[in-house]
Design a protein around this motif. Sequence first.
Motif, PDB file in Angstrom:
ATOM      1  N   LEU A 139       0.827  -1.200   0.000  1.00  0.00           N
ATOM      2  CA  LEU A 139       0.000   0.000   0.000  1.00  0.00           C
ATOM      3  C   LEU A 139       0.866   1.257   0.000  1.00  0.00           C
ATOM      4  O   LEU A 139       0.640   2.180  -0.800  1.00  0.00           O
ATOM      5  N   CYS A 140       1.861   1.304   0.892  1.00  0.00           N
ATOM      6  CA  CYS A 140       2.760   2.455   0.949  1.00  0.00           C
ATOM      7  C   CYS A 140       3.529   2.615  -0.361  1.00  0.00           C
ATOM      8  O   CYS A 140       3.725   3.731  -0.861  1.00  0.00           O
ATOM      9  N   TYR A 141       3.947   1.483  -0.917  1.00  0.00           N
ATOM     10  CA  TYR A 141       4.715   1.502  -2.163  1.00  0.00           C
ATOM     11  C   TYR A 141       3.896   2.100  -3.308  1.00  0.00           C
ATOM     12  O   TYR A 141       4.362   2.981  -4.037  1.00  0.00           O
ATOM     13  N   VAL A 142       2.664   1.627  -3.456  1.00  0.00           N
ATOM     14  CA  VAL A 142       1.814   2.105  -4.554  1.00  0.00           C
ATOM     15  C   VAL A 142       1.515   3.594  -4.388  1.00  0.00           C
ATOM     16  O   VAL A 142       1.546   4.366  -5.367  1.00  0.00           O
ATOM     17  N   LEU A 143       1.229   4.035  -3.158  1.00  0.00           N
ATOM     18  CA  LEU A 143       0.957   5.454  -2.909  1.00  0.00           C
ATOM     19  C   LEU A 143       2.175   6.318  -3.227  1.00  0.00           C
ATOM     20  O   LEU A 143       2.050   7.403  -3.822  1.00  0.00           O
ATOM     21  N   ILE A 144       3.356   5.868  -2.841  1.00  0.00           N
ATOM     22  CA  ILE A 144       4.565   6.646  -3.106  1.00  0.00           C
ATOM     23  C   ILE A 144       4.861   6.707  -4.602  1.00  0.00           C
ATOM     24  O   ILE A 144       5.275   7.745  -5.126  1.00  0.00           O
ATOM     25  N   VAL A 145       4.627   5.607  -5.303  1.00  0.00           N
ATOM     26  CA  VAL A 145       4.811   5.617  -6.755  1.00  0.00           C
ATOM     27  C   VAL A 145       3.887   6.647  -7.401  1.00  0.00           C
ATOM     28  O   VAL A 145       4.304   7.425  -8.271  1.00  0.00           O
ATOM     29  N   ALA A 146       2.618   6.672  -6.977  1.00  0.00           N
ATOM     30  CA  ALA A 146       1.638   7.577  -7.580  1.00  0.00           C
ATOM     31  C   ALA A 146       1.873   9.029  -7.200  1.00  0.00           C
ATOM     32  O   ALA A 146       1.791   9.928  -8.048  1.00  0.00           O
ATOM     33  N   LEU A 147       2.169   9.293  -5.922  1.00  0.00           N
ATOM     34  CA  LEU A 147       2.237  10.671  -5.425  1.00  0.00           C
ATOM     35  C   LEU A 147       3.624  11.274  -5.489  1.00  0.00           C
ATOM     36  O   LEU A 147       3.760  12.504  -5.465  1.00  0.00           O
ATOM     37  N   VAL A 148       4.657  10.443  -5.558  1.00  0.00           N
ATOM     38  CA  VAL A 148       6.028  10.955  -5.583  1.00  0.00           C
ATOM     39  C   VAL A 148       6.782  10.456  -6.818  1.00  0.00           C
ATOM     40  O   VAL A 148       7.392  11.239  -7.542  1.00  0.00           O
ATOM     41  N   GLY A 149       6.746   9.143  -7.058  1.00  0.00           N
ATOM     42  CA  GLY A 149       7.510   8.574  -8.160  1.00  0.00           C
ATOM     43  C   GLY A 149       7.106   9.103  -9.523  1.00  0.00           C
ATOM     44  O   GLY A 149       7.961   9.532 -10.311  1.00  0.00           O
TER      45      GLY A 149
END
Length: 460
Positions: free
Chosen positions: A45-55
């Motif tokens: 969950l954290c990984y997907v959110l970081i990819v979308a919002l930061v990556g």
Amino acid sequence: MKQSRGQWASSLGFILAASGSAVGLGNIWKFPGKVAAYGGGAFILCYVLIVALVGFPVMLAEISIGRNTQKNVVGAFRRLNRRWTFLGGIGVITLFVILSYYCVVGGWVLKYIQVYLTGADFGTGATPYQDYFVNFISKPVEPLLWGAVFLALCVYVVVRGVSKGIEKVSKFLMPCLFLILLAIVVRSITLPGAGEGLRYLFTVRPGTVNGNTLVGALGQAFFSLSVGMGIMVTYGSYVSKTENLAKSAAFICGIDTMVAILAGIAIVPVVFVTLGADGLGQGGGFAFMALPEVFAQMPGGIVFGCLFFMLLFLAALTSAISVLESCVAFLTEEFHLGRLKAIVLLVIPMAFLSAGYSLSQSAERNLNLPWFDFASGVQMLPMNAVLEKFTDNLMIPLGALGFCLFVGWVWGTKNALSEIEADGSRFRFKRSWSFLIRFLAPAVIVLILYFTLGKGQGLS
């Protein structure tokens, strides 16, 4: 005379090459182990959110810089604002360090492919697979020779140029990677008892969402996506003005995330079935110790073991090619060198750093170097741990933060958006992207750097 630059021959070629850069060891070697270490579904969950919002915002920013300047990462910052040239230099240093240990691990993968193809015996004893791996990496010469073979393959592709080398190879290797991955996924989920592993993989346990999980997800996302290092600036500089940058960046992020999750589906269930949850907690040696034991207990395990390491090899090769290309672009453009000469100048010092990384795997030849844990003072860690933490936990996030600040506040989102829409398309999320790149992404990176450095989390 102005040096001619390469260019992607097609939009598909760029997306596959950039996806090949993003899809690497981080997706297949590190991701399943980190899922286990950081609580399964919480980490995803954290990984997907970081990819979308930061990556995604950082990747789009990097590609826009590259296409606008048509330069390598150092030349790009020099053209846009000379005072920020140092940020490009940070990227080149980070890439150099990453490639030095990427080649070593790539050599390990080639060795295991050779073992499976020749039917070599892993040995006997209480822990034969662990013993085999430890004995192999403890040798002073053989791992370096396999690493040299891996590097030679990268050199062969990069020296041929952008469209005839990197793009042509990526169009062949990436479909192969997907086919092998899907074959392993199908075998994994059809094993009796695989459901337990899938539940562990996707169940979100609220208590596991903490600073360590965020640090692990950020480092994993940035390392996997190839952002914060300047690779996407270099690859973006080969993109034509007719390319839809936002759509391409979204495809690359989507493909990378899909491969990471599929790798988790391919690996976690089979480990649960054969070794239980404890089998995932073997750190960097997970792929080389736990998985061979898993494959040995599966019907047709030799075939799927060989397929897995071929998959790992393809992922490692496509990523290493992008790292080498970015370093070569810097030397050829800034110092007006030919490709082959630039590669030779890179390989010589890299060989020494790779040797240190390889030798540090052995307890008998442990090259301890200092790594500063700001929570508890100075502690000594092996060189291999220092290099990985230096890149994953420090340099890559710092580089990504620099890109956010530069595009958001120096070059300006207005100029970046003008480049993003240069193909005539309308970027519907321009306001959201501007907010993310100026405020949210830098805040998230600073917060997680605080956990990494200030609190000492993420260093263990």
